[in-house]
Design a protein around this motif. Sequence first.
Motif, PDB file in Angstrom:
ATOM      1  N   LEU A   1       8.042   9.376  -8.838  1.00 16.62           N
ATOM      2  CA  LEU A   1       6.555   8.904  -9.226  1.00 16.62           C
ATOM      3  C   LEU A   1       5.621   8.581  -7.823  1.00 16.62           C
ATOM      4  CD1 LEU A   1       7.580   6.977 -12.372  1.00 16.62           C
ATOM      5  CD2 LEU A   1       6.228   9.309 -12.303  1.00 16.62           C
ATOM      6  N   SER A   2       4.599   9.127  -7.789  1.00 12.18           N
ATOM      7  CA  SER A   2       3.941   8.915  -6.479  1.00 12.18           C
ATOM      8  C   SER A   2       2.470   8.865  -6.819  1.00 12.18           C
ATOM      9  CB  SER A   2       4.263   9.957  -5.356  1.00 12.18           C
ATOM     10  OG  SER A   2       3.772  11.248  -5.848  1.00 12.18           O
ATOM     11  N   VAL A   3       1.618   8.420  -5.700  1.00 13.94           N
ATOM     12  CA  VAL A   3       0.069   8.385  -6.060  1.00 13.94           C
ATOM     13  C   VAL A   3      -0.596   9.536  -5.569  1.00 13.94           C
ATOM     14  CG1 VAL A   3      -0.014   5.859  -6.171  1.00 13.94           C
ATOM     15  CG2 VAL A   3      -0.051   6.944  -3.906  1.00 13.94           C
ATOM     16  N   ARG A   4      -1.700   9.906  -5.851  1.00 12.31           N
ATOM     17  CA  ARG A   4      -2.547  10.660  -5.208  1.00 12.31           C
ATOM     18  C   ARG A   4      -3.513  10.443  -4.323  1.00 12.31           C
ATOM     19  NH1 ARG A   4      -5.119  14.515  -9.871  1.00 12.31           N
ATOM     20  NH2 ARG A   4      -5.594  12.399 -11.084  1.00 12.31           N
TER      21      ARG A   4
ATOM     22  N   LEU B   1       0.814  -1.117   0.097  1.00  9.46           N
ATOM     23  CA  LEU B   1      -0.067   0.096   0.039  1.00  9.46           C
ATOM     24  C   LEU B   1       1.028   1.367   0.281  1.00  9.46           C
ATOM     25  CD1 LEU B   1      -2.806  -0.732   2.744  1.00  9.46           C
ATOM     26  CD2 LEU B   1      -2.999  -0.627   0.091  1.00  9.46           C
ATOM     27  N   PHE B   2       0.429   2.489  -0.938  1.00  8.47           N
ATOM     28  CA  PHE B   2       1.157   3.431  -0.773  1.00  8.47           C
ATOM     29  C   PHE B   2       0.178   4.747  -0.421  1.00  8.47           C
ATOM     30  CE2 PHE B   2       4.361   1.185  -2.726  1.00  8.47           C
ATOM     31  CZ  PHE B   2       5.624   1.691  -2.303  1.00  8.47           C
ATOM     32  N   TYR B   3       0.748   5.560   0.135  1.00 11.50           N
ATOM     33  CA  TYR B   3      -0.269   6.992   0.521  1.00 11.50           C
ATOM     34  C   TYR B   3       0.168   8.005  -0.193  1.00 11.50           C
ATOM     35  CZ  TYR B   3      -1.607   3.738   4.192  1.00 11.50           C
ATOM     36  OH  TYR B   3      -1.828   2.541   4.890  1.00 11.50           O
ATOM     37  N   SER B   4      -0.490   9.031  -0.170  1.00 11.84           N
ATOM     38  CA  SER B   4      -0.444  10.348  -1.383  1.00 11.84           C
ATOM     39  C   SER B   4       0.949  10.682  -0.771  1.00 11.84           C
ATOM     40  CB  SER B   4      -1.405  11.079  -0.751  1.00 11.84           C
ATOM     41  OG  SER B   4      -1.143  12.356  -1.781  1.00 11.84           O
TER      42      SER B   4
END
Length: 80
Positions: A47-50, A28-31
Amino acid sequence: MLPDKDGCVRVRANIGGEVEIKATVGQLFYSGQALAVVEGDHEIESLSVRRVSKVVEILVEDGTEVEAGALLMVVQEIEE
């Protein structure tokens, strides 16, 4: 990076260079958390997630040289 109808986001490199994968499938990745870093000749892209997302598939190995636009991984946004 916008999700498709299933909530999956295709993560692509915006620059060409060597990829450092910072994720594993199922993680799991967080903003704002970095999924991968692409190091080009003159720039570095993180690169990351929103939104909270789970890594579904990783398509390149750590240390691989990629072209701009290369598909790196698929993540699925998690409803909070």
